[in-house]
Scaffold this active site. Sequence first.
Site, PDB file in Angstrom:
ATOM      1  N   GLY A 116       5.782   5.260  -8.440  1.00 54.61           N
ATOM      2  CA  GLY A 116       5.738   3.458  -9.135  1.00 54.61           C
ATOM      3  C   GLY A 116       5.657   2.738  -8.672  1.00 54.61           C
ATOM      4  N   HIS A 117       4.352   2.112  -7.540  1.00 61.38           N
ATOM      5  CA  HIS A 117       3.154   1.303  -7.246  1.00 61.38           C
ATOM      6  C   HIS A 117       2.839   1.824  -9.281  1.00 61.38           C
ATOM      7  CE1 HIS A 117       3.690   1.466  -3.422  1.00 61.38           C
ATOM      8  NE2 HIS A 117       4.366   0.357  -3.829  1.00 61.38           N
ATOM      9  N   SER A 165       7.831   4.494  -0.247  1.00 60.54           N
ATOM     10  CA  SER A 165       6.189   5.338   0.341  1.00 60.54           C
ATOM     11  C   SER A 165       6.984   5.392   1.190  1.00 60.54           C
ATOM     12  CB  SER A 165       5.635   4.003   0.749  1.00 60.54           C
ATOM     13  OG  SER A 165       5.028   3.153  -0.508  1.00 60.54           O
ATOM     14  N   GLN A 195       8.785  -8.963   7.808  1.00 61.17           N
ATOM     15  CA  GLN A 195       9.666  -8.216   6.956  1.00 61.17           C
ATOM     16  C   GLN A 195      10.160  -7.018   7.926  1.00 61.17           C
ATOM     17  OE1 GLN A 195       7.663  -7.787   3.223  1.00 61.17           O
ATOM     18  NE2 GLN A 195       8.740  -6.222   2.877  1.00 61.17           N
ATOM     19  N   GLY A 241       0.883  -1.270  -0.010  1.00 64.95           N
ATOM     20  CA  GLY A 241       0.109  -0.340  -0.429  1.00 64.95           C
ATOM     21  C   GLY A 241       0.629   1.555   0.150  1.00 64.95           C
ATOM     22  N   ALA A 242       0.375   2.546  -0.014  1.00 66.33           N
ATOM     23  CA  ALA A 242       0.794   3.855   0.373  1.00 66.33           C
ATOM     24  C   ALA A 242       1.292   3.647  -0.662  1.00 66.33           C
ATOM     25  CB  ALA A 242       1.659   3.868   1.923  1.00 66.33           C
ATOM     26  N   LEU A 243       0.673   3.411  -1.556  1.00 66.14           N
ATOM     27  CA  LEU A 243       1.135   4.042  -2.889  1.00 66.14           C
ATOM     28  C   LEU A 243       1.101   5.004  -4.491  1.00 66.14           C
ATOM     29  CD1 LEU A 243      -1.686   1.377  -4.893  1.00 66.14           C
ATOM     30  CD2 LEU A 243       0.165   0.649  -3.241  1.00 66.14           C
ATOM     31  N   ASP A 249      13.580  -1.855  -5.468  1.00 68.75           N
ATOM     32  CA  ASP A 249      14.371  -3.385  -4.657  1.00 68.75           C
ATOM     33  C   ASP A 249      15.148  -3.703  -5.389  1.00 68.75           C
ATOM     34  OD1 ASP A 249      12.855  -1.785  -2.067  1.00 68.75           O
ATOM     35  OD2 ASP A 249      11.522  -2.352  -3.245  1.00 68.75           O
TER      36      ASP A 249
HETATM   37  O1  PAF Z   1       8.445  -4.454  -1.750  1.00 69.43           O
HETATM   38  C1  PAF Z   1       7.392  -4.178  -1.492  1.00 69.43           C
HETATM   39  O2  PAF Z   1       6.633  -3.524  -0.652  1.00 69.43           O
HETATM   40  C2  PAF Z   1       7.259  -5.576  -0.045  1.00 69.43           C
HETATM   41  O3  PAF Z   1       8.831  -5.575  -0.028  1.00 69.43           O
HETATM   42  C3  PAF Z   1       7.060  -6.994  -0.848  1.00 69.43           C
HETATM   43  C4  PAF Z   1       6.957  -7.033  -1.922  1.00 69.43           C
HETATM   44  C5  PAF Z   1       4.783  -6.623  -1.295  1.00 69.43           C
HETATM   45  C6  PAF Z   1       6.075  -7.864   0.084  1.00 69.43           C
HETATM   46  O4  PAF Z   1       5.742  -7.305   1.287  1.00 69.43           O
END
Ligand code: PAF
Length: 283
Positions: free
Chosen positions: A40-41, A191, A65, A35-37, A155
């Site tokens: 980039g998303h 984000s 994570q 979320g917090a799009l 990433d």
């Molecule tokens: O890159 C991210 O936003 C996160 O690491 C992912 C791939 C959605 C996994 O939670």
Amino acid sequence: MSHAPLIARTIPALNRACNDLKKRSATIALVPTMGALHDGHVSLVRLAKKRAKRVVVSVFVNPAQFAPHEDFASYPRTWKTDLAKLRDEEVDLVWNPDTDTMYPDGFATRIVPEGPAVAGLEDRFRPHFFGGVATVVAKLFTQVRPDFAIFGQKDYQQLKVVTRMARDLDLRVSIVGAPVVRERDGLAMSSRNVYLSADERRAAPVLFRAMKTASKNIRAGEAFVAAIGAAAKAIEDAGFKLDYLEARHAETLAPITDLSAGPARMLVAARIGTTRLIDNIAI
Ligand code: PAF
């Protein structure tokens, strides 16, 4: 007029929705997000639409994570604006499980990725991170069963980790990497950029600028160590504390010291105030 995407919050609802999408023999692309799009998303969703007939976006802030001292609690959650963006992009389905749905009582399995996940970059500073990412991404793949999954190159190490995992575990999904999307001044969209104060935001483009200069100088013949040393100094002079700034083989992530080793990537992670930013470019 764009239609609101279907929203699934339980496994049975997701199964019904995915079966329905597949019944119409559609190919499916998944865009995993927390979320917090931002734009980039949106670029990932647009790439997904080019690859597949139907697009599923997952929105799940994955506790597995984050280390206990990290920003899980304060991670930006902007559901309403996220959904408006996904509607504008005509996404078919949003998978938005809660933590108990993803990790029900008694959940006791964790994937331990190796190879690119232990390259000595993010894993050195966030040792829990790739195990959490690999576990949730493997679950997302088995839940949605997409033909394609789209990940941002911002990433970069994560992209290599999920690509390796999908191959190693025969997950039958093609991983597609999408170019980094940047603000006009070069800062990679993230984000976490909302955490930056006005002064920090002004300083932040130095990451990209310094890497670009180093990359140009390396291609002009300067030694890696000199070019990267100068970039590190520029970044630290702007107020950042570096976790790493390194040149690596673009595929294996092995350390390299000259361009004869094959395609090269420069990767950075640095902290300013309480915010940690990462970025990378091709050399
Ligand atoms: O890159 C991210 O936003 C996160 O690491 C992912 C791939 C959605 C996994 O939670």
